[in-house]
Design an enzyme around this catalytic site. Sequence first.
Site, short mmCIF file in Angstrom:
data_model
loop_
_atom_site.label_atom_id
_atom_site.label_comp_id
_atom_site.label_asym_id
_atom_site.label_seq_id
_atom_site.Cartn_x
_atom_site.Cartn_y
_atom_site.Cartn_z
N GLY A 90 4.02 0.90 13.14
CA GLY A 90 5.14 0.29 12.42
C GLY A 90 4.63 -0.83 11.52
CB ILE A 142 6.51 8.57 18.40
CG1 ILE A 142 5.27 7.72 18.10
CG2 ILE A 142 7.12 8.18 19.74
CD1 ILE A 142 5.54 6.24 17.88
NE ARG A 166 7.87 -2.61 14.93
CZ ARG A 166 6.79 -2.01 15.46
NH1 ARG A 166 6.87 -1.44 16.64
NH2 ARG A 166 5.65 -2.00 14.82
CG ASP A 197 7.72 -0.50 24.97
OD1 ASP A 197 7.43 -1.33 25.88
OD2 ASP A 197 6.89 -0.13 24.13
CG HIS A 200 6.30 -3.90 21.48
ND1 HIS A 200 6.76 -4.33 20.25
CD2 HIS A 200 5.67 -2.72 21.22
CE1 HIS A 200 6.41 -3.47 19.31
NE2 HIS A 200 5.74 -2.48 19.88
N GLY A 210 4.03 0.10 24.48
CA GLY A 210 3.87 1.55 24.24
C GLY A 210 2.44 1.97 23.92
O1 GLV Z 1 4.61 -0.80 18.12
C1 GLV Z 1 3.54 -0.33 17.96
C2 GLV Z 1 3.03 0.07 16.68
O2 GLV Z 1 3.73 -0.11 15.67
O3 GLV Z 1 1.89 0.57 16.64
#
Ligand code: GLV
Length: 329
Positions: free
Chosen positions: A87, A167, A247, A271, A295, A297
């Site tokens: 992101g 994802i 997000r 998350d 957060h 992941g």
């Molecule tokens: O949130 C994790 C990313 O954007 O890689």
Amino acid sequence: MSSCSAARQAFKVLITHPNVPTPALDLLRSRGGELIVCQSVPPLRSEIISKVGGVDAILWAHYQPLNAAILNAAGAKLRAVSTMSSGIDYVDVPEFKRRSIPLGHTPGVVRNSVADLAIGLMIAAGRNFHAGRCEIDSSQWRTEQIDWMMGQEIRDSVVGFFGFGGIGQAIAKRLQSWDVAKILYTTRTRKLNDGDYKAEHVPFEQLLRESDFLVVASPLTEETREKFDALAFAQMKRSAVFVNVARGGLVKQSDLHDALKSGRIFSAGLDVTTPEPLPADDPILKLPNCVVLPHMGTQTWKTTIEMGLLAANNILNALEGKPMIKPAY
Ligand SMILES: O=CC(=O)O
């Protein structure tokens, strides 16, 4: 001079975090990079600004705003920037475009670890993991009651995705062996080749109406900001499990709180939140039907090393005058 020998000339790269994985740093050094590594954790903007002047490239390894102030401090030599994230909602992309500075990011390599975590959240939220733990903590363990802690199963359920990129598809791939009834997805522009995952492209309202599990896996943009608000939750099934691995900004968190508290939807697994870090007294943390993670992941070494290497390769490519492997624009 060939493009390869050009890359072997010395160049300076600012690394904005001291814990960027060693393989990424070794790769940059092996290709002639002189690395300037920021030492503060959490990263201090003042340290970045004081060290960034005159670098050729920046490996941006956190979610702090990456904007004109940083680009100005870097100066005219800057030829490549890569984030170490998929992101890039914290990056002023128009400013990069305006200055024609190549910008890369690291999608793709994050998909498996985030997909694993999303499945974990679907189960944890659907099967009342947090509520169950709260019952233990308050000495309310009631296995004598047949209808205690009844949850939602993935089997025979309709799983809906808001966003169906790498994802979302990695989650759908995992679900192929979970006997789901149907996979739906809503995306803004693309209708994908659904054949692979037997998934059906549907309008947003249908996604809300029909999903038993609704998984948010879309980038945060001005268009998707607070897409999940009271109006959206009001259209969902009362039994719905809401999962967000994208997000926090995609969700109006106070509306999600109310939807969970009132039983308008069954549960949520998050998350990502607003803000991050989430204060320990945030009301969402008081809800037994909400599983909240900080957060994480992409928090596995395998994925983090791959993200570091991809960011380094993005930079090396741009310094050699080649397209980045994962350009952000
Ligand atoms: O949130 C994790 C990313 O954007 O890689």
